[in-house]
Motif scaffolding. Structure first.
Motif, mmCIF file in Angstrom:
data_model
loop_
_atom_site.group_PDB
_atom_site.id
_atom_site.type_symbol
_atom_site.label_atom_id
_atom_site.label_comp_id
_atom_site.label_asym_id
_atom_site.label_seq_id
_atom_site.Cartn_x
_atom_site.Cartn_y
_atom_site.Cartn_z
ATOM 1 N N ARG A 100 0.666 -1.179 0.098
ATOM 2 C CA ARG A 100 -0.020 -0.036 0.108
ATOM 3 C C ARG A 100 0.929 1.093 -0.155
ATOM 4 O O ARG A 100 1.998 1.283 0.542
ATOM 5 C CB ARG A 100 -0.665 -0.032 1.368
ATOM 6 N N PRO A 101 0.317 2.044 -0.692
ATOM 7 C CA PRO A 101 1.179 3.613 -0.711
ATOM 8 C C PRO A 101 1.132 4.387 0.351
ATOM 9 O O PRO A 101 0.347 4.129 1.453
ATOM 10 C CB PRO A 101 0.631 4.463 -1.932
ATOM 11 N N SER A 102 2.109 5.328 0.499
ATOM 12 C CA SER A 102 1.962 6.181 1.819
ATOM 13 C C SER A 102 1.089 7.213 1.357
ATOM 14 O O SER A 102 0.454 7.428 0.617
ATOM 15 C CB SER A 102 3.450 7.009 1.921
ATOM 16 N N LEU A 103 0.566 7.847 2.843
ATOM 17 C CA LEU A 103 -0.443 8.821 2.910
ATOM 18 C C LEU A 103 -0.044 10.080 2.045
ATOM 19 O O LEU A 103 -0.846 10.884 1.227
ATOM 20 C CB LEU A 103 -0.894 9.123 4.168
ATOM 21 N N ASP A 104 1.074 10.331 2.145
ATOM 22 C CA ASP A 104 1.758 11.392 1.389
ATOM 23 C C ASP A 104 1.612 11.262 -0.071
ATOM 24 O O ASP A 104 1.257 12.130 -0.938
ATOM 25 C CB ASP A 104 3.211 11.812 1.645
ATOM 26 N N GLU A 105 1.865 10.257 -0.671
ATOM 27 C CA GLU A 105 1.707 9.849 -2.145
ATOM 28 C C GLU A 105 0.312 9.774 -2.620
ATOM 29 O O GLU A 105 0.115 10.216 -3.545
ATOM 30 C CB GLU A 105 2.427 8.078 -2.335
ATOM 31 N N ILE A 106 -0.381 9.341 -1.677
ATOM 32 C CA ILE A 106 -1.981 9.362 -2.082
ATOM 33 C C ILE A 106 -2.468 10.857 -2.173
ATOM 34 O O ILE A 106 -2.973 11.125 -3.189
ATOM 35 C CB ILE A 106 -2.830 8.440 -1.005
ATOM 36 N N ALA A 107 -2.069 11.708 -1.057
ATOM 37 C CA ALA A 107 -2.415 12.897 -1.228
ATOM 38 C C ALA A 107 -1.998 13.638 -2.539
ATOM 39 O O ALA A 107 -2.823 14.363 -3.154
ATOM 40 C CB ALA A 107 -2.034 13.664 -0.058
ATOM 41 N N SER A 108 -0.978 13.268 -2.898
ATOM 42 C CA SER A 108 -0.206 14.216 -4.208
ATOM 43 C C SER A 108 -0.726 13.709 -5.331
ATOM 44 O O SER A 108 -1.171 14.337 -6.185
ATOM 45 C CB SER A 108 1.226 13.616 -4.174
ATOM 46 N N ALA A 109 -1.056 12.226 -5.416
ATOM 47 C CA ALA A 109 -1.805 11.901 -6.569
ATOM 48 C C ALA A 109 -3.247 12.121 -6.803
ATOM 49 O O ALA A 109 -3.664 12.375 -7.721
ATOM 50 C CB ALA A 109 -1.981 10.525 -6.455
ATOM 51 N N LEU A 110 -4.013 12.278 -5.499
ATOM 52 C CA LEU A 110 -5.412 12.885 -5.585
ATOM 53 C C LEU A 110 -5.394 14.159 -5.640
ATOM 54 O O LEU A 110 -6.373 14.787 -6.564
ATOM 55 C CB LEU A 110 -6.063 12.557 -4.376
ATOM 56 N N ALA A 111 -4.505 15.089 -5.533
ATOM 57 C CA ALA A 111 -4.389 16.606 -5.685
ATOM 58 C C ALA A 111 -4.287 16.793 -7.294
ATOM 59 O O ALA A 111 -4.441 17.954 -7.658
ATOM 60 C CB ALA A 111 -3.506 17.129 -4.849
ATOM 61 N N ARG A 112 -3.594 15.797 -7.895
ATOM 62 C CA ARG A 112 -3.324 16.082 -9.479
ATOM 63 C C ARG A 112 -4.279 16.105 -10.288
ATOM 64 O O ARG A 112 -5.261 15.154 -10.389
ATOM 65 C CB ARG A 112 -2.284 14.959 -10.111
ATOM 66 N N PRO A 113 -4.624 17.169 -11.057
ATOM 67 C CA PRO A 113 -5.939 17.140 -12.029
ATOM 68 C C PRO A 113 -5.828 15.831 -12.837
ATOM 69 O O PRO A 113 -4.670 15.728 -13.632
ATOM 70 C CB PRO A 113 -5.864 18.302 -12.747
ATOM 71 N N VAL A 114 -6.699 15.167 -13.361
ATOM 72 C CA VAL A 114 -6.949 14.087 -14.257
ATOM 73 C C VAL A 114 -8.066 14.146 -15.178
ATOM 74 O O VAL A 114 -9.122 15.019 -14.743
ATOM 75 C CB VAL A 114 -7.009 12.605 -13.559
ATOM 76 N N THR A 115 -8.031 13.624 -16.075
ATOM 77 C CA THR A 115 -9.414 13.868 -16.991
ATOM 78 C C THR A 115 -10.015 12.528 -17.178
ATOM 79 O O THR A 115 -9.305 11.411 -16.973
ATOM 80 C CB THR A 115 -8.768 14.175 -18.660
ATOM 81 N N VAL A 116 -11.343 12.643 -16.837
ATOM 82 C CA VAL A 116 -12.470 11.617 -16.773
ATOM 83 C C VAL A 116 -13.133 11.629 -17.599
ATOM 84 O O VAL A 116 -13.969 12.656 -17.978
ATOM 85 C CB VAL A 116 -12.878 11.414 -15.164
#
Length: 704
Positions: free
Chosen positions: A271-287
């Protein structure tokens, strides 16, 4: 319970497996707090150390702890009071993806701060995330939090997946409905703290909790934010645990799917770290969306008031899956539904109409596929009533509100013999959802093994069926009876404007909780077709928001519109009356109420201000006429007109008691004796005792 420590208890906000939560006032610092009073059996030795660690943890995303204390042998924690909505409420409201991801980013950062301070949460779920009225995101309810060193020093009793599942299968009801909201689950010698639907596999297997366990729980929350459902669909506790431990890993076709796979990995080390999760979720993505997309319902200047962040009035929680049943000998099966016993404190001033709810359930059963199911509501739970409508089975039961959920206990009887066939249980967050679950469970019990099923996917035809059932009831002025039909209609098709509009009117007219009225009005405004009806809904929304002058100027031009598409005159005149009345234009308001009642003398909402207007002008006959139209006792009028002597002799409780109090004929002991066993609220009793004792300052404080 008036006080806990130095705190004055105002009301209960909720309760759970660990204790009760109250809204309380701190007289020393003049602030409201959330006060958690732990059950004696759940108070743990390390509680004070853990609470102190939380109190020392200063982070904008974590609820602040003010004090740890003891009250009559029970530990309590005084915390920051956070009026707002839970993440569950935000999900129910259909918030857009960016908003949900932004909330998850803040949760990840807050939990990461707790981990760095050596604290695990152990119960991360949407109910424990609050979005305050000011827009802050707070992680709450560290009630089962644990210091990392405590977990590290614990000797785990690791078990195999088959042991856990088999133990639970032996000790828990196999067919019990499951909401996933339990906070303590015991099975044999195995006790697990947390919410099973959000617990990591290693925790379910008896291993110690770690920061990676919280990350798994956050992964379940993220899955719910992205899809509207949890990773593993299950209807029983046994199923959800078995799927989490042994089921196929969920896969999601989404730009964040790879991150989610890692967060939900069975191997905690992956499982990833919480810092990695926060950074990934904060990046804009196209859905790229498929089918219906989430949309934010428009806010029309309304402040949705929820009690302490408890989840209330949500129609879009996870639906029960269609259940296949047994083969039936014939193509037709008749089921009679008796009125249910229903206890719902948050429903509103008027309790649910039990016969209407039985009729809704009968229509749900009639919508089943695979056989012709004839559902019929009957007056009583006597099997003879079922036989009189040629029904094979009789269904009866109760629905009781417990915290943020409704629990249903249902009995199915063979009407031909009077013997009990089986009992089923259901637990859901709202009345429409619990009725859906009851219908599914009943079909599974009386027709297991065949193609009989109830498809609860959104369906316009089923929604229109419920709307057509409720419309004539609404026209007759029986608002409480009409309400269940419209609630079921908006569940069957959340895009049906007519049902949302009718529901908004019903809720407003029967004085339902404000948050429910607000939500229905918002939906109606979003779905209303352009034109006069949309402007009518807009005006109603402005009135509910307290912008009376703008509501009046929005509604007044609609009076000139006639013909097809024109607003219903009774509704328009009523809300013009309300807008004028609350804007201080009482004469104009009364004229509109009078006009609405001339069109429909049974229209109860318009009578309230009409008789108030008459009382203010000391017009006794007019006041009695309008309150008579409402079907209410004239005792209110007599009290308002100061006819105390007559009311003290001939009135009914509690107005008779009020009159005796004013005349000085009743004292504290008599008040307590007279109200004992009645539904008179404790606050009213305290006010009355204070007045009788001459303590007017205390009475004013209680009243405020």
């Amino acid at each position: 319970m008036d006080t806990i420590g130095r705190y004055r208890v105002l009301r209960q906000l909720g309760h759970g497996g660990m204790g009760h939560v109250f809204l309380a006032h701190d007289p020393t610092l003049e602030r409201d707090v959330a006060l958690k009073l732990l059950h004696r059996q759940t108070t743990r030795t390390g509680l004070r150390d853990e609470a102190r660690a939380l109190a020392a943890l200063s982070h904008p995303g974590i609820v602040t702890v003010f004090e740890i204390g003891e009250h009559e042998g029970q530990d309590f924690i005084a915390m920051e009071y956070l009026p707002g909505r839970t993440l569950r409420d935000v999900l129910i409201a259909g918030a857009p993806r960016p908003e949900l991801l932004a909330i998850c980013v803040k949760v990840a950062r807050a939990v990461g701060a707790a981990h760095r301070a050596g604290i695990l949460h152990r119960d991360i779920k949407p109910e424990n995330v609050v979005v305050t009225d000011g827009g802050e995101v707070k992680v709450v309810d560290f009630g089962i939090a644990r210091r990392l060193e405590h977990e590290a020093g614990r000797s785990p009793r690791a078990v195999t997946a088959s042991e856990v599942v088999e133990t639970l299968r032996r000790t828990l009801p196999p067919d019990g409905a499951f909401t996933g909201m339990d906070t303590e689950v015991s099975a044999g010698t195995q006790t697990m703290f947390g919410t099973p639907a959000y617990m990591a596999p290693e925790v379910l297997l008896g291993e110690v909790s770690t920061p990676q366990s919280d990350i798994f729980s956050l992964g379940v929350v993220l899955h719910e934010c992205l899809t509207g459902r949890r990773p593993y669909a299950a209807t029983t506790l046994v199923e959800v645990i078995a799927l989490t431990i042994e089921g196929p890993p969920p896969k999601l076709d989404d730009p964040l799917g790879a991150l989610l796979d890692r967060m939900l990995a069975r191997d905690a080390a992956e499982r990833p770290s919480l810092d990695e999760i926060a950074s990934a979720l904060a990046r804009p993505v196209t859905v790229t969306t498929r089918g219906a997309s989430r949309s934010r319902w428009p806010i029309i200047g309304l402040l949705v008031l929820l009690a302490g962040g408890l989840a209330v009035a949500g129609w879009w929680l996870q639906r029960p899956a269609p259940v296949a049943g047994r083969a039936v000998a014939a193509t037709e099966l008749a089921i009679a539904i008796a009125p249910f016993s229903i206890q719902m404190a948050t429903y509103g001033v008027e309790p649910p109409d039990s016969f209407a709810i039985a009729d809704v359930l009968a229509h749900l059963l009639g919508a089943a596929e695979g056989a012709r199911i004839i559902g019929t509501a009957v007056d009583t739970d006597d099997p003879q009533a079922a036989r009189s409508v040629a029904a094979r089975y009789l269904v009866s039961g109760s629905i009781v509100e417990s915290g943020a959920v409704l629990r249903a206990d249902v009995t199915i009887v063979d009407a031909t013999t009077g013997t009990r066939v089986t009992t089923v249980k259901a637990e859901r967050a709202t009345l429409p959802l619990v009725l859906d679950s009851i219908a599914v469970a009943v079909l599974g019990a009386v027709a297991p093994g065949s193609d009989v099923r109830l498809d609860l996917a959104p369906n316009r035809s089923r929604a229109q069926m419920f709307y057509r059932q409720g419309a004539p009831v609404l026209e007759s002025g029986r608002f409480t009876t009409a309400r269940p039909y419209f609630e079921q209609a908006v569940v069957a098709d959340p895009t049906l404007f007519e049902a949302w509009y009718a529901l908004a009117l019903v809720l407003a007219w029967m004085d339902a909780p404000e948050a429910q009225v607000v939500r229905a009005t918002e939906h109606a405004l979003e779905l209303a077709p352009p034109g006069p009806r949309k402007e009518l809904v807009r005006g109603i929304g402005l009135f509910l928001a307290g912008d009376y002058r703008t509501a009046r100027t929005t509604l007044e031009p609609l009076e000139a519109i006639t013909g097809p598409g024109a607003p219903e005159p009774r509704e328009l005149r009523y809300y013009l009356g309300e807008a004028n009345w609350h804007d201080g234009r009482h004469d104009a308001g009364f004229a509109y109420f009078k006009s609405a009642l001339e069109r429909d003398a049974r229209f109860k909402p318009a009578t309230v201000h009409a008789w108030q207007y008459a009382v203010a002008r000391r017009d006794n006959e007019m006041a009695r006429y309008y309150i008579g139209l409402a079907g209410e006792s004239t005792d209110w009028i007599e009290l308002a007109l100061e006819n105390y002597e007559q009311l003290a002799r001939t009135g009914s409780s509690p107005r008779k008691l009020d009159a005796q109090l004013v005349l000085g004929e009743t004292h504290s002991a008599e008040i307590e004796a007279k109200v004992r066993g009645t539904d008179l609220e404790a606050a009213t009793l305290r006010i009355a005792i204070a007045v009788a004792g001459g303590e007017l300052a205390r009475a004013r404080t209680e009243f405020a």
